[in-house]
Design an enzyme around this catalytic site. Structure first.
Site, mmCIF file in Angstrom:
data_model
loop_
_atom_site.group_PDB
_atom_site.id
_atom_site.type_symbol
_atom_site.label_atom_id
_atom_site.label_comp_id
_atom_site.label_asym_id
_atom_site.label_seq_id
_atom_site.Cartn_x
_atom_site.Cartn_y
_atom_site.Cartn_z
ATOM 1 N N THR A 156 0.888 -1.152 0.000
ATOM 2 C CA THR A 156 0.000 0.000 0.000
ATOM 3 C C THR A 156 0.920 1.194 0.000
ATOM 4 O O THR A 156 2.092 1.064 0.311
ATOM 5 C CB THR A 156 -0.875 -0.031 1.284
ATOM 6 N N VAL A 185 -12.944 -5.356 0.395
ATOM 7 C CA VAL A 185 -12.439 -4.025 0.711
ATOM 8 C C VAL A 185 -11.700 -4.098 2.033
ATOM 9 O O VAL A 185 -12.212 -4.665 3.002
ATOM 10 C CB VAL A 185 -13.604 -3.005 0.799
ATOM 11 N N ASP A 187 -8.800 -2.023 4.865
ATOM 12 C CA ASP A 187 -8.815 -0.849 5.751
ATOM 13 C C ASP A 187 -8.555 0.464 5.010
ATOM 14 O O ASP A 187 -8.950 1.537 5.465
ATOM 15 C CB ASP A 187 -7.743 -1.005 6.838
ATOM 16 N N GLY A 209 -5.358 -5.696 6.178
ATOM 17 C CA GLY A 209 -6.391 -4.701 6.433
ATOM 18 C C GLY A 209 -7.476 -5.153 7.389
ATOM 19 O O GLY A 209 -8.016 -4.346 8.149
#
Ligand code: ASP
Length: 287
Positions: A156, A185, A187, A209
């Site tokens: 990320t 999806v 974090d 996440g």
């Protein structure tokens, strides 16, 4: 003297077997650009937007151009941005086919009454606003064609800044976990989990996440400062310890109102760079 501080990250997916020279060189150059913007008095919000967009475009991290596909071979992008003084926030999840998810997230913040747009709705908004598209996903996405950034299956990018006026801002963007379920999806686009900025702290997270969502990691850094009256450093370390104790791993970058910087992680490594007006410059991937 003008006080400013800046931190960048390129994900907690770094593994000990690899050398990250190219990533570190790129981050060092970018850090200087961000430092110059802050020294000129540009806003924390503009600086984190530009830093995140450049990290997305470089293809060296699992975000933007470097994003890895999901289980169906499709790149789905998540991003969020938050402005500390106003707590305005914008985010997109499962966005497809746009060059800079962070710019679309900022568009959501500035052009809609909403905080988060997902899937087709996010794509339609980005198209209507004229955000630049990925023309040919197969050739554009570095990981799809070369397996480049996929070493640990995650990555990320993020940026946090404290500008000369004391304003804080944070931005986070990702392709998510490689091979994730379609529609998954993490974090990154969740305000409070993967991204947070208020008057106390600006935070951008990276790692698994699901764990960062379950500890509401980014907002918790600020909450601990407010409720427990601890330093940014102890607060950030405690949040990462919480993630670790749950069985997760990753890290975060954070800056507080005084310009203190912190970048704790419990993964093997975390590509990161920090800079401040008092001459601090540090680019590192491992401890
Ligand atoms: N946190 C991101 C996610 O779970 C991945 C990462 O940081 O590498 O989608």
């Amino acid at each position: 003297m003008t006080i400013w501080a800046l931190a960048l990250h390129g994900g907690a997916g770094a593994i000990a077997e690899r050398v990250y020279q190219q990533e570190e060189e790129h981050m060092a150059a970018l850090l200087e650009q961000g430092a110059a913007m802050l020294a000129r008095g540009e806003s924390a919000l503009d600086v984190v937007t530009e830093m995140a967009a450049a990290l997305e475009a470089c293809g060296l991290h699992q975000a933007g151009k470097g994003s890895a596909p999901n289980a169906n071979g499709i790149v789905e992008l998540d991003a969020s941005i938050m402005d500390g003084p106003t707590r305005a926030a914008g985010a997109v999840a499962a966005l497809q086919g746009f060059l800079s998810p962070i710019r679309v997230a900022r568009g959501v913040m500035e052009k809609t009454p909403h905080v988060l747009l997902v899937g087709d709705g996010a794509d339609a908004f980005a198209a209507a606003q004229g955000f630049a598209r990925v023309e040919d996903p197969k050739s554009y996405y570095a990981t799809a064609s070369s397996g480049l950034a996929s070493s640990a299956g995650l990555g990320t990018i993020g940026a946090v800044a404290r500008d000369a006026k004391g304003r804080l801002a944070a931005a986070t963007s990702t392709g998510g976990l490689q091979g994730k379920m379609p529609g998954r999806v993490g974090d990154t686009p969740i305000i409070g989990a993967g991204c947070w900025a208020d008057q106390r702290a600006a935070v951008s997270c990276t790692g698994l996440g699901e764990y960062f969502m379950r500890v509401n990691a980014a907002a918790d850094v600020s909450a601990r400062i407010a409720y427990a009256n601890v330093s940014l450093e102890s607060s950030a370390a405690a949040v990462i310890e919480d993630v670790r104790q749950l069985g997760g791993y990753g890290g975060l970058i954070a800056v507080d109102a005084a310009g203190n910087l912190s970048a704790p992680f419990c993964s093997q490594g975390m590509k990161r760079g920090i800079a401040s007006s008092w001459g601090l410059r540090e680019i590192k991937t491992f401890r």
